[in-house]
Structures are given as structure tokens and as C-alpha cells.
Design a protein around this motif. Structure first.
Motif, PDB file in Angstrom:
ATOM      1  N   GLU A  70      16.352 -12.216 -13.637  1.00  0.00           N
ATOM      2  CA  GLU A  70      16.867 -10.893 -13.284  1.00  0.00           C
ATOM      3  C   GLU A  70      15.719  -9.939 -12.964  1.00  0.00           C
ATOM      4  N   VAL A  71      14.666  -9.981 -13.779  1.00  0.00           N
ATOM      5  CA  VAL A  71      13.487  -9.146 -13.527  1.00  0.00           C
ATOM      6  C   VAL A  71      12.822  -9.543 -12.209  1.00  0.00           C
ATOM      7  N   ALA A  72      12.695 -10.850 -11.985  1.00  0.00           N
ATOM      8  CA  ALA A  72      12.037 -11.329 -10.770  1.00  0.00           C
ATOM      9  C   ALA A  72      12.796 -10.906  -9.516  1.00  0.00           C
ATOM     10  N   TRP A  73      14.128 -11.006  -9.564  1.00  0.00           N
ATOM     11  CA  TRP A  73      14.917 -10.609  -8.398  1.00  0.00           C
ATOM     12  C   TRP A  73      14.818  -9.106  -8.146  1.00  0.00           C
ATOM     13  N   LYS A  74      14.735  -8.308  -9.176  1.00  0.00           N
ATOM     14  CA  LYS A  74      14.577  -6.862  -8.989  1.00  0.00           C
ATOM     15  C   LYS A  74      13.227  -6.549  -8.349  1.00  0.00           C
ATOM     16  N   GLU A  75      12.190  -7.229  -8.816  1.00  0.00           N
ATOM     17  CA  GLU A  75      10.874  -7.009  -8.216  1.00  0.00           C
ATOM     18  C   GLU A  75      10.870  -7.442  -6.748  1.00  0.00           C
ATOM     19  N   TYR A  76      11.510  -8.556  -6.486  1.00  0.00           N
ATOM     20  CA  TYR A  76      11.596  -9.011  -5.096  1.00  0.00           C
ATOM     21  C   TYR A  76      12.376  -8.010  -4.243  1.00  0.00           C
ATOM     22  N   GLY A  77      13.518  -7.548  -4.758  1.00  0.00           N
ATOM     23  CA  GLY A  77      14.331  -6.598  -4.010  1.00  0.00           C
ATOM     24  C   GLY A  77      13.582  -5.313  -3.708  1.00  0.00           C
ATOM     25  N   GLN A  78      12.803  -4.837  -4.668  1.00  0.00           N
ATOM     26  CA  GLN A  78      12.051  -3.598  -4.463  1.00  0.00           C
ATOM     27  C   GLN A  78      11.003  -3.776  -3.361  1.00  0.00           C
ATOM     28  N   LEU A  79      10.190  -4.815  -3.457  1.00  0.00           N
ATOM     29  CA  LEU A  79       9.141  -5.025  -2.461  1.00  0.00           C
ATOM     30  C   LEU A  79       9.717  -5.360  -1.088  1.00  0.00           C
ATOM     31  N   ASP A  80      10.799  -6.139  -1.054  1.00  0.00           N
ATOM     32  CA  ASP A  80      11.408  -6.502   0.216  1.00  0.00           C
ATOM     33  C   ASP A  80      12.005  -5.278   0.903  1.00  0.00           C
ATOM     34  N   THR A  81      12.653  -4.409   0.131  1.00  0.00           N
ATOM     35  CA  THR A  81      13.240  -3.192   0.703  1.00  0.00           C
ATOM     36  C   THR A  81      12.158  -2.273   1.250  1.00  0.00           C
ATOM     37  N   VAL A  82      11.096  -2.087   0.486  1.00  0.00           N
ATOM     38  CA  VAL A  82       9.997  -1.230   0.937  1.00  0.00           C
ATOM     39  C   VAL A  82       9.352  -1.796   2.196  1.00  0.00           C
ATOM     40  N   ALA A  83       9.137  -3.108   2.213  1.00  0.00           N
ATOM     41  CA  ALA A  83       8.521  -3.732   3.380  1.00  0.00           C
ATOM     42  C   ALA A  83       9.383  -3.532   4.623  1.00  0.00           C
ATOM     43  N   GLY A  84      10.694  -3.726   4.481  1.00  0.00           N
ATOM     44  CA  GLY A  84      11.586  -3.562   5.627  1.00  0.00           C
ATOM     45  C   GLY A  84      11.632  -2.132   6.134  1.00  0.00           C
ATOM     46  N   SER A  85      11.755  -1.169   5.229  1.00  0.00           N
ATOM     47  CA  SER A  85      11.856   0.236   5.639  1.00  0.00           C
ATOM     48  C   SER A  85      10.541   0.745   6.231  1.00  0.00           C
ATOM     49  N   ARG A  86       9.426   0.366   5.630  1.00  0.00           N
ATOM     50  CA  ARG A  86       8.130   0.827   6.141  1.00  0.00           C
ATOM     51  C   ARG A  86       7.812   0.181   7.492  1.00  0.00           C
ATOM     52  N   SER A  87       8.158  -1.097   7.660  1.00  0.00           N
ATOM     53  CA  SER A  87       7.930  -1.759   8.934  1.00  0.00           C
ATOM     54  C   SER A  87       8.760  -1.126  10.040  1.00  0.00           C
ATOM     55  N   LEU A  88      10.018  -0.817   9.733  1.00  0.00           N
ATOM     56  CA  LEU A  88      10.884  -0.174  10.720  1.00  0.00           C
ATOM     57  C   LEU A  88      10.374   1.218  11.074  1.00  0.00           C
ATOM     58  N   ALA A  89       9.923   1.970  10.063  1.00  0.00           N
ATOM     59  CA  ALA A  89       9.391   3.313  10.311  1.00  0.00           C
ATOM     60  C   ALA A  89       8.136   3.250  11.182  1.00  0.00           C
ATOM     61  N   HIS A  90       7.271   2.291  10.900  1.00  0.00           N
ATOM     62  CA  HIS A  90       6.051   2.147  11.704  1.00  0.00           C
ATOM     63  C   HIS A  90       6.380   1.789  13.151  1.00  0.00           C
ATOM     64  N   THR A  91       7.344   0.876  13.337  1.00  0.00           N
ATOM     65  CA  THR A  91       7.742   0.489  14.698  1.00  0.00           C
ATOM     66  C   THR A  91       8.321   1.669  15.467  1.00  0.00           C
ATOM     67  N   ASN A  92       9.208   2.421  14.825  1.00  0.00           N
ATOM     68  CA  ASN A  92       9.805   3.586  15.485  1.00  0.00           C
ATOM     69  C   ASN A  92       8.752   4.635  15.807  1.00  0.00           C
ATOM     70  N   LEU A  93       7.807   4.829  14.906  1.00  0.00           N
ATOM     71  CA  LEU A  93       6.750   5.806  15.144  1.00  0.00           C
ATOM     72  C   LEU A  93       5.904   5.415  16.353  1.00  0.00           C
ATOM     73  N   ARG A  94       5.573   4.145  16.446  1.00  0.00           N
ATOM     74  CA  ARG A  94       4.798   3.678  17.587  1.00  0.00           C
ATOM     75  C   ARG A  94       5.589   3.817  18.892  1.00  0.00           C
ATOM     76  N   LYS A  95       6.879   3.616  18.831  1.00  0.00           N
ATOM     77  CA  LYS A  95       7.710   3.794  20.019  1.00  0.00           C
ATOM     78  C   LYS A  95       7.647   5.231  20.521  1.00  0.00           C
ATOM     79  N   TRP A  96       7.778   6.181  19.604  1.00  0.00           N
ATOM     80  CA  TRP A  96       7.773   7.585  20.008  1.00  0.00           C
ATOM     81  C   TRP A  96       6.401   8.018  20.518  1.00  0.00           C
ATOM     82  N   ILE A  97       5.343   7.486  19.970  1.00  0.00           N
ATOM     83  CA  ILE A  97       4.002   7.792  20.491  1.00  0.00           C
ATOM     84  C   ILE A  97       3.883   7.314  21.938  1.00  0.00           C
TER      85      ILE A  97
END
Length: 443
Positions: free
Chosen positions: A13-40
């Protein structure tokens, strides 16, 4: 009849929570970076477009139009520069790559916990230690700034994991060879096939856009006149598309994913060709280890590909942090191998003890069966018949040996006598009387 709900191991249960946290952050930050580069990129092209429109704005048009164009002409490059400065400040380190590496490493450890280490008494302590090491590695990789929200979603994170869907990995139970093959190997093989086709379509689309803008610029330059000014716009579009292609690093990603597909397909084919009796624990462990090594290798290559893109965007110093993450994760593989050896030895010892006990019982049972058969009337009767036959054979041999001795004596006594038509009758009668008698029937 009510079914007892599956008990969830706290460490998983602890391992899945840690995975979910890092996976969510990675997905959101990657999407934000891609969108930012598009607008530039978009604002960079718009700046050229507004410059051309301001130059071409007719003098007889309302002055307010020229003023608006001038405003956009000034604001577009300023906005692009501001966005670039923001990206360089808050996205230059590629922190989404570090969190992605951490999440994939946790996922690998979860599957090893549920497969190779499922019979090990120390697997909980091993997984806890690895989780601590991964979290510290991510912390160091992000320059000591671990800014992320706690994960409050469902575990394991859907839609990739769904306990209610029989075709998805429930996430908590130990896995057999066939279950790992279905939930992990085939799942990743199908995912990479989909992704490599998507990336190929993106690559073709960008190539078409690059060629189209280049051809358009050449045509405008050939026509000359007032159209020549628009060549600057087509050149800006061509540069933007090329820069976007380099940022996405599609060529390396397609090659990387293609390699993963080939290797996973080889592992998959090998497992499917095995007979049921051949799908041993050793083959199971081999499949797990080969699959996890291949997937982690893909993750490393993906990070390297994105790292090259960051370097080309003047992010060399920050991107160097990812090297440290990769190296530390590779070091963890050495520790895992030691745990695997311990688990295999422990399981082999148990199997040998069980086999020894089974063989001993079978041997005792066989001895008991032989003793019962030896004491039966039929066996005793056969043994008596064999003894009588042996006795008679010995008597016959003895008699024949006596006959041979008598013949030898006669031969010695009559050695100088010539037997023929002139031999005296008395000698012949003496010879016949000495010839030994046998029980054999004559004629």
C-alpha cells in the motif's frame, strides 16, 4: 456465499502510494513543459507574422488597426521571452524525468516483490529499504526541493491498474508465471506497440510540415516582389518545426521503443512456446528478470534522449542531475541480484527437502511390496521349481564330466593299438567292455 476481501500488505500500500505520487507529478510536469514549449514556439512565429502585417498594413486603413498590430508586434516577442525565462527557471532541471525514473523504479520493485521474492521471508524489509533509497535519490536529483502534493487517489492508480477489471493487474496479490506474463509483459508490449505507432505518425507529420514550409518559402522567393517578405514567415515556421522535432527527440524514441518491442516479443514467444511442465520456477524468474531489465533499460534510454533535448536547450548543468539518478538506480540492481540469489537458494532448499522425503517414502513402499511378494505361495513354489531344475542340471553335468574322464583313460590305455579290420576280436571286446554307460537313449 460471501468472499473474504483480500488483505492488503501495508508495504505494498505504501509502495503504490509512492508510485502514484511520483507518476502523477511526472505526468503533470511533462505536460506543462510540453504546453509551455508550444506557446513559446507559437509566440515566436506570431512575432514574425505581426512584423510582416505591420509592414504591409495599408496606409488608407484605420489607424487603430495599425496600433493594434504594433501592440501585438511588441507583446508577442516579450511574451515568448517571458515564457522562455519561466521555462528555464522552473523546468530546466527536467524534474519530471527524475520523478518518472523514480516511479518506474518503484514499479519494478513492486513486481519483483510479487514474483521473484514472493517466497522470501525478507522481502518486506527489502522493499522498504528500496523505497527509502529511491525517495532519497529523487530528493537529491531535484536539488533538495521536493515540492509535490500527496497522492490521494485510488491505489493502484487507474486506468492502468484496476482490481475490478479481470484484464488488469489487481496490484496486491503475488503473481504466477502466467499472471505476470499477462499483466506485465503483454501489457508493456502492447503499450510500446501503440506508442511507437503514435510517435511514428508524429514524426511523419512534422516531416511533412517541415518540407511544406520549406517548399512554400522557395515558391514565395521565386515569385519575388511583395511576396518575398513572406519568406521570413515560412523560414520561421520551418525553424520552429525543426526545433520541435529536436525537442521531442522522436527519432531516438522510435528506435528505443522498437528495440523494447523486439526484446519483449522474444521473451513473450519463449514463454508461450514452453509446455506446461516446462514453465518451471527457473523459467518464471528468468522471464521476470529479463522483462524488468529490458523495461528499465528503456527508461534509461528515454531519459538520455530527453536529456539530449534539454542540453540543446541550454540546460546542460541541470540535466546532469539525471545522470546521477540513473547511476544510483543501476547500483540498486546489484543489491537486487543478491536478494534474488538468496530467494532462489531458499526455494531450492525447500524443494530438495520435499523431494528427498518423497523419494524415501517411495523406496520404503517398494521394499515393503517386494517383501510381501517374496512371502507369497506362488513365489515360494517358483523358487522350489528353480531349485529342483538346478539340482538336475548339476547331476547331468557331473555325469558328463565322469564320461569324459573314462574316455580319456581308454584313449591312454589303447594309444598304441590300431583299430581296423585286422584288430583281434579279444581286443575289440575289451575296448567295448571298458566304454562307459550313459542314461542317454540310443538311436
Amino acid at each position: 456465499m460471501e468472499t473474504t476481501p483480500q488483505q492488503v500488505p501495508p508495504i505494498l500500500e505504501v509502495a503504490w502510494k509512492e508510485y502514484g505520487q511520483l507518476d502523477t507529478v511526472a505526468g503533470s510536469r511533462s505536460l506543462a513543459h510540453t504546453n509551455l514549449r508550444k506557446w513559446i514556439a507559437i509566440f515566436g512565429v506570431l512575432a514574425v507574422l505581426f512584423a510582416i502585417l505591420s509592414e504591409k498594413y495599408p496606409a488608407n486603413f484605420p489607424a487603430i488597426g495599425a496600433l493594434i498590430l504594433k501592440f501585438f508586434l511588441i507583446s508577442a516577442p516579450i511574451t515568448a521571452s517571458a515564457l522562455a525565462a519561466y521555462a528555464n527557471k522552473f523546468f530546466a532541471a527536467g524534474d519530471w524525468l527524475i520523478t518518472r525514473a523514480g516511479s518506474e523504479e518503484i514499479l519494478k520493485e513492486i513486481y519483483l516483490y510479487r514474483t521473484i521474492l514472493k517466497n522470501s521471508n525478507t522481502r518486506r524489509a527489502y522493499l522498504e529499504k528500496r523505497l527509502n533509497e529511491i525517495q532519497r535519490t529523487v530528493f537529491r536529483g531535484m536539488n533538495g526541493e521536493l515540492i509535490m502534493e500527496n497522492y490521494t487517489g485510488i491505489i493502484p492508480p487507474p486506468p492502468r491498474f484496476n482490481p475490478e477489471n479481470p484484464n488488469c493487474d489487481p496490484g496486491f496479490n503475488d503473481l504466477s508465471g502466467d499472471e505476470y506474463f499477462k499483466f506485465r509483459l503483454l501489457d508493456q508490449l502492447n503499450w510500446h506497440v501503440r506508442k511507437v505507432n503514435q510517435r511514428q505518425k508524429d514524426r511523419i507529420r512534422l516531416q511533412v510540415l517541415i518540407l511544406s514550409s520549406g517548399v512554400a518559402g522557395a515558391i514565395l522567393a521565386a515569385l519575388g516582389g511583395e511576396l518575398t517578405l513572406w519568406v521570413a514567415l515560412t523560414a520561421s515556421l520551418t525553424t520552429t518545426f525543426i526545433g520541435w522535432q529536436e525537442l521531442r527527440n522522436l527519432d531516438l524514441i522510435v528506435r528505443n521503443y522498437s528495440h523494447v518491442i523486439v526484446e519483449l516479443r522474444i521473451i513473450s514467444d519463449h514463454w508461450q512456446t514452453l509446455e506446461e511442465s516446462e514453465r518451471t520456477q527457473s523459467e518464471f524468474y528468468k522471464m521476470v528478470r529479463s522483462t524488468e531489465d529490458m523495461l528499465w533499460s528503456r527508461n534509461v534510454e528515454y531519459i538520455k534522449a530527453m536529456q539530449e533535448a534539454l542540453k540543446e536547450s541550454n540546460l546542460e548543468e541541470e540535466a546532469g542531475l539525471i545522470n546521477r539518478v540513473i547511476q544510483e538506480q543501476r547500483d540498486s540492481d546489484q543489491r537486487l541480484k543478491a536478494e534474488m540469489v538468496e530467494a532462489i537458494v531458499e526455494q531450492t532448499k525447500v524443494s530438495l527437502e520435499e523431494s528427498e522425503e518423497t523419494i524415501t517414502e517411495a523406496f520404503k513402499e517398494a521394499l515393503g511390496t517386494l517383501a510381501e511378494e517374496a512371502s507369497s505361495e506362488l513365489v515360494q513354489s517358483e523358487l522350489a521349481s528353480m531349485q529342483t531344475a538346478i539340482h538336475e542340471a548339476m547331476e547331468t553335468i557331473t555325469e558328463r564330466m565322469g564320461l569324459s574322464s573314462s574316455l580319456k583313460t581308454i584313449e591312454t590305455e589303447f594309444e598304441g593299438v590300431e583299430i581296423g579290420g585286422n584288430t583281434p576280436m579279444s581286443v575289440l571286446n575289451d575296448l567295448i567292455s571298458r566304454y562307459p554307460k550313459t542314461p542317454d537313449v540310443k538311436g
